[in-house]
Design an enzyme around this catalytic site. Sequence first.
Site, PDB file in Angstrom:
ATOM      1  N   CYS A   1      -1.529   9.109   2.137  1.00 44.12           N
ATOM      2  CA  CYS A   1      -1.352   8.726   0.732  1.00 44.12           C
ATOM      3  C   CYS A   1      -2.582   9.015  -0.102  1.00 44.12           C
ATOM      4  O   CYS A   1      -2.517   9.001  -1.333  1.00 44.12           O
ATOM      5  CB  CYS A   1      -0.957   7.257   0.631  1.00 44.12           C
ATOM      6  SG  CYS A   1      -2.012   6.150   1.551  1.00 44.12           S
TER       7      CYS A   1
ATOM      8  N   GLU B   1       0.888  -1.167   0.000  1.00 42.94           N
ATOM      9  CA  GLU B   1       0.000   0.000   0.000  1.00 42.94           C
ATOM     10  C   GLU B   1       0.915   1.202   0.000  1.00 42.94           C
ATOM     11  O   GLU B   1       1.519   1.538   1.018  1.00 42.94           O
ATOM     12  CB  GLU B   1      -0.922  -0.039   1.229  1.00 42.94           C
ATOM     13  CG  GLU B   1      -2.140   0.862   1.078  1.00 42.94           C
ATOM     14  CD  GLU B   1      -1.837   2.304   1.404  1.00 42.94           C
ATOM     15  OE1 GLU B   1      -1.618   3.097   0.452  1.00 42.94           O
ATOM     16  OE2 GLU B   1      -1.797   2.642   2.587  1.00 42.94           O
TER      17      GLU B   1
END
Length: 489
Positions: free
Chosen positions: A297, A263
Amino acid sequence: MSQAAKRDSHKEAQTEPKAVGFFLDGAWHAEGERFEIRAPGDGSLVGATYRAGPEHLEAAIRAAVRAFGETRRMPAYERERILRHISSGIQSQFEEFSRLMALEAGKPIRAARQEVERAVFTFQVAAEEAGRIGGELLTLDRQAAAAGRWGMVRRFALGPIGAITPFNYPLNLVAHKWAPAIAAGCTLVHKPAPQTPLTSLKLAAVAAEAGLPAGALNVMEISHANAGPLVTDERLRMLTFTGSGAVGWEMKQRAGKKRVALELGGNAGAIIHSDADLAYAAERCVAGGFSYAGQSCISVQRIFVQRSVEEKFLAELLPRVKALKVGDVLDEGTDVGPMISEDAAKRAESWIHEALTAGARLLAGGKRRGAYLDPTVIGGATREMRVSCEEVFAPVVSVEPYDEFDQALERVNDSRFGLQAGLFTNDVRRIFAAYDRLEVGGLVAGDIPSWRIDHMPYGGVKDSGVGREGLKYAIEEMTEPKLLIMNTR
């Protein structure tokens, strides 16, 4: 007592803290290199712990391998009980976790509390999913040679897992590694970020009281130079990593035959079409672009607004940005705290200056004081500028106009990242066109790309990673199907 007085009191009380050991094979170890954790905003001492050595990592891997013999046979009700115990343990120490995260990670206290709420929920859902790991029955006799045969598929725990997490969500991103692993019956060796290990160790203390077998969970900060076996050791059947793209993809190359879930980063785009509620879109983009100083993110980084409403949108956006309060993370009114370090803030500041030198316009913010960077809005950024094409990971957004909707979709896709995107429009045809064409792991229609709830499938495409988190989906990553064929003839 004022916030400054509270912070001064905190400094005095924490001048010589007792170091927290790391958690290995069911016991706490106060050995190795002692290092201090200091608050990003003012450098005050938060706590201390120990950095494990290569011998400790080897012991942790051996312990995880041994404990897997027990966890793989653990019944669902027991895994569910353990997960519920951890969830309630976090809830019982709600303010302690919140304050520790605020100080350790530089996260405003209101945002820290939201993260604690999410972690409670993450372990709750994992407990439910522990009892829902299903399979299927297969009809095999579709040819004469298979008459009398049927099949059954079940999912089995993959094995010991190596996990590495970043600094920005030191509780809930850890929960997204631990909770599905425990639900699946896997064991863990976990390396938290060096900036924020104390929250992980506090969570380990909660887990230690939940009844996990010794060795099922091992938590230690270890230097990058000594952490290689987390990636390369074949006894660990999977690596799950959240962090930077450069590090993640390099790890994948070294991981060999093990399963890898990554991720990674993004430069999330939000499209604001002319038919949208501009005030609401602006409010949400401010929340998505500047929460936790943009250090997420899926933080809003690139805003694409239809040219016909650009001025109206900026009139809604900029006053909201300028009204954000930057300051002490323990102040209940603070919206934006420090970045994780002064070096991180300097790097973002240099990218802003680079863009302005190349012709971009500063619409708000841009000033830095130590690790604090004012919420910044840039106009006129081009795709070649790092504030646009790279992950800025800071309280910085750019606003770019477009004319036709197809152009907006092309600009969102014009990125090596593809994590999530947001779309503000009332036209369902545009929503489904974007859903079909955008190269992302998730599209959020009617909201920002930063929106996430913890049981949904979460992950990206392109340089944003591989695999999915979200409890059910992570459990699938951490298990493998096994077929049983029954011959009744």
